[in-house]
Design a protein around this motif. Structure first.
Motif, short mmCIF file in Angstrom:
data_model
loop_
_atom_site.label_atom_id
_atom_site.label_comp_id
_atom_site.label_asym_id
_atom_site.label_seq_id
_atom_site.Cartn_x
_atom_site.Cartn_y
_atom_site.Cartn_z
N GLU A 19 40.96 -7.70 47.06
CA GLU A 19 41.85 -8.24 48.08
C GLU A 19 43.27 -7.69 47.97
O GLU A 19 43.96 -7.57 48.98
CB GLU A 19 41.87 -9.78 48.00
N GLU A 20 43.69 -7.34 46.77
CA GLU A 20 45.03 -6.77 46.60
C GLU A 20 45.12 -5.42 47.31
O GLU A 20 46.12 -5.12 47.97
CB GLU A 20 45.35 -6.61 45.11
N LYS A 21 44.07 -4.59 47.17
CA LYS A 21 44.04 -3.32 47.88
C LYS A 21 44.06 -3.53 49.40
O LYS A 21 44.72 -2.80 50.14
CB LYS A 21 42.78 -2.53 47.49
N TYR A 22 43.33 -4.55 49.85
CA TYR A 22 43.30 -4.88 51.26
C TYR A 22 44.70 -5.26 51.75
O TYR A 22 45.16 -4.80 52.81
CB TYR A 22 42.31 -6.02 51.50
N LYS A 23 45.39 -6.11 50.99
CA LYS A 23 46.73 -6.55 51.38
C LYS A 23 47.69 -5.37 51.46
O LYS A 23 48.53 -5.29 52.37
CB LYS A 23 47.25 -7.59 50.39
N GLN A 24 47.61 -4.48 50.50
CA GLN A 24 48.47 -3.30 50.51
C GLN A 24 48.21 -2.46 51.76
O GLN A 24 49.15 -1.93 52.37
CB GLN A 24 48.23 -2.47 49.25
N TYR A 25 46.94 -2.37 52.13
CA TYR A 25 46.60 -1.55 53.29
C TYR A 25 47.11 -2.16 54.58
O TYR A 25 47.72 -1.46 55.41
CB TYR A 25 45.09 -1.32 53.36
N ILE A 26 46.87 -3.46 54.80
CA ILE A 26 47.31 -4.04 56.07
C ILE A 26 48.83 -4.09 56.16
O ILE A 26 49.39 -3.99 57.26
CB ILE A 26 46.70 -5.45 56.31
N SER A 27 49.51 -4.23 55.03
CA SER A 27 50.98 -4.23 55.08
C SER A 27 51.51 -2.87 55.49
O SER A 27 52.58 -2.76 56.09
CB SER A 27 51.57 -4.65 53.74
N SER A 28 50.76 -1.81 55.20
CA SER A 28 51.17 -0.48 55.62
C SER A 28 50.90 -0.24 57.09
O SER A 28 51.43 0.70 57.69
CB SER A 28 50.44 0.59 54.79
N LYS A 29 50.06 -1.12 57.70
CA LYS A 29 49.67 -0.94 59.10
C LYS A 29 50.39 -1.89 60.04
O LYS A 29 50.78 -1.51 61.14
CB LYS A 29 48.16 -1.12 59.24
N ASN A 30 50.54 -3.17 59.65
CA ASN A 30 51.16 -4.12 60.58
C ASN A 30 52.48 -4.69 60.09
O ASN A 30 53.11 -5.48 60.78
CB ASN A 30 50.18 -5.24 60.95
N LYS A 31 52.90 -4.32 58.88
CA LYS A 31 54.20 -4.71 58.32
C LYS A 31 54.37 -6.22 58.17
O LYS A 31 55.43 -6.70 57.83
CB LYS A 31 55.37 -4.18 59.19
N GLU A 32 53.33 -6.97 58.46
CA GLU A 32 53.37 -8.43 58.32
C GLU A 32 52.12 -8.86 57.56
O GLU A 32 51.18 -8.09 57.37
CB GLU A 32 53.38 -9.11 59.70
N ASN A 33 52.13 -10.11 57.14
CA ASN A 33 50.98 -10.64 56.42
C ASN A 33 49.95 -11.17 57.42
O ASN A 33 49.51 -12.31 57.34
CB ASN A 33 51.43 -11.76 55.46
N PHE A 34 49.58 -10.32 58.39
CA PHE A 34 48.59 -10.68 59.40
C PHE A 34 47.21 -10.28 58.90
O PHE A 34 47.01 -9.18 58.40
CB PHE A 34 48.85 -9.96 60.72
#
Length: 354
Positions: free
Chosen positions: A186-201
């Protein structure tokens, strides 16, 4: 054995119904004449694995467990001549993390084996005999002409965002593994989405697929979902609709819990909320009877109700002596689930009594 392409399934066969559905899908896929690779987070019967060319059993069924600032919405419904049930909830897609992780594991393995392309077919996409030749023709054209990608685009999902559907796709393995992220926790997932949407979406698996490939694909490498569905209208796409991300107490292929009631207004013929409180059970997938004891408490009232719903059956009841001024409500199910609802806005499901 051919190394041109491999068909990959991710199958979570945790019930006899799912096994029976997958047997039909497998029977269809084997007619395509390509090696078959299956990954599963659930043990698969030996007589099935004997039919695969490759089988990966991943005991690590990793699930999303953290919370996010925003989730996409999902509406699921059942329409009957007497009632219509609607479940409007957030799409947590808890099993989605394993789906993403399993994709990378299988595609790395397939490329290491020397395969050049992979065709992903959803485990419950049953290709009809009439459509097998059409599917075979599309796959052969993709391989023969050494095409890079063929994906299904859904331009607007329930949240109004584009995604790439998981029903079926074809892609070059080198292109795929160079662009699809390695999301093994999940940490890898969070890092990835933050690079894409800049929010915790929260981004569902279909959105991750879109986000990692959106700038790479050409219009020729995409087909609209509506067109794909119409092309394969004789087949069964999404034979089993997954509701694993529904709010508890819905689980294991059964929708259940509190519902708000809508009835037809005799004056204007429109359906309106009545202020009634209902209990609803719909056994969509369980072969055995879904038997529940509901205990509801509000104010000084304790009400107990039992629902028994055989496979593919539903039942509902109206909670007596309730009015909208009596929140909070405590719901217990079979002594194993308890939740407090502080307002009607926390009840996501509607039951339209026709």
């Amino acid at each position: 054995m051919k190394k041109d392409a491999v068909i990959i399934f991710d199958a979570f066969l945790n019930s006899s119904l799912r096994v029976e559905v997958f047997k039909q899908t497998l029977k269809s896929a084997k007619k395509l004449g390509l090696p078959i690779m299956v990954i599963s987070n659930f043990k698969v019967p030996d007589y099935l694995t004997d039919q695969f060319d490759y089988f990966i059993y991943s005991k690590d069924n990793i699930l999303f467990t953290d919370s996010y600032d925003k989730y996409p919405s999902v509406q699921f419904f059942m329409d009957h001549q007497l009632v219509r049930y609607e479940n409007n909830t957030k799409c947590y897609q808890k099993h989605g993390l394993s789906v993403l992780s399993n994709l990378k594991a299988t595609t790395k393995f397939a490329e290491n084996l020397g395969f050049k392309k992979f065709i992903r077919i959803e485990w419950d996409f049953i290709i009809s005999d009439e459509d097998i030749d059409l599917m075979h023709e599309k796959i052969n054209d993709f391989i023969k002409n050494d095409k890079r990608a063929h994906f299904i685009l859904n331009p607007s999902n329930a949240a109004g965002l584009p995604n790439i559907a998981y029903h079926f796709w074809m892609v070059d393995l080198q292109f795929w593994n160079e662009n699809f992220p390695d999301l093994y926790n999940e940490e890898k997932y969070k890092q990835y989405i933050s690079s894409k949407n800049k929010e915790n979406f929260f981004e569902i698996a279909e959105r991750i697929l879109f986000l990692c490939l959106e700038s790479k694909l050409t219009t020729e490498e995409l087909i609209l979902e509506d067109h794909f569905v119409k092309t394969f209208e004789k087949s069964q796409i999404n034979k089993v609709i997954n509701d694993m991300n529904f709010d508890l107490p819905s689980d294991n292929g059964c929708c259940r819990g509190l519902v708000k009631i809508l009835r037809r207004n005799q004056q204007n013929e429109e359906f309106q909320l009545t202020g009634e409180l209902g209990l609803f059970t719909w056994n969509r997938l369980k072969n055995e009877v879904d038997n529940n004891t509901y205990q509801i408490k509000f104010g000084d009232i304790n009400h107990t109700e039992n629902h028994s719903a055989p496979f593919n059956n539903w039942c509902y009841s109206i909670v007596p002596n309730f009015n909208e001024c009596q929140f909070p409500i405590t719901l217990k199910v079979n002594e194993s689930f308890e939740k407090i609802y502080h307002s009607k806005d926390e009840i996501n499901s509607l039951l339209v009594v026709k």
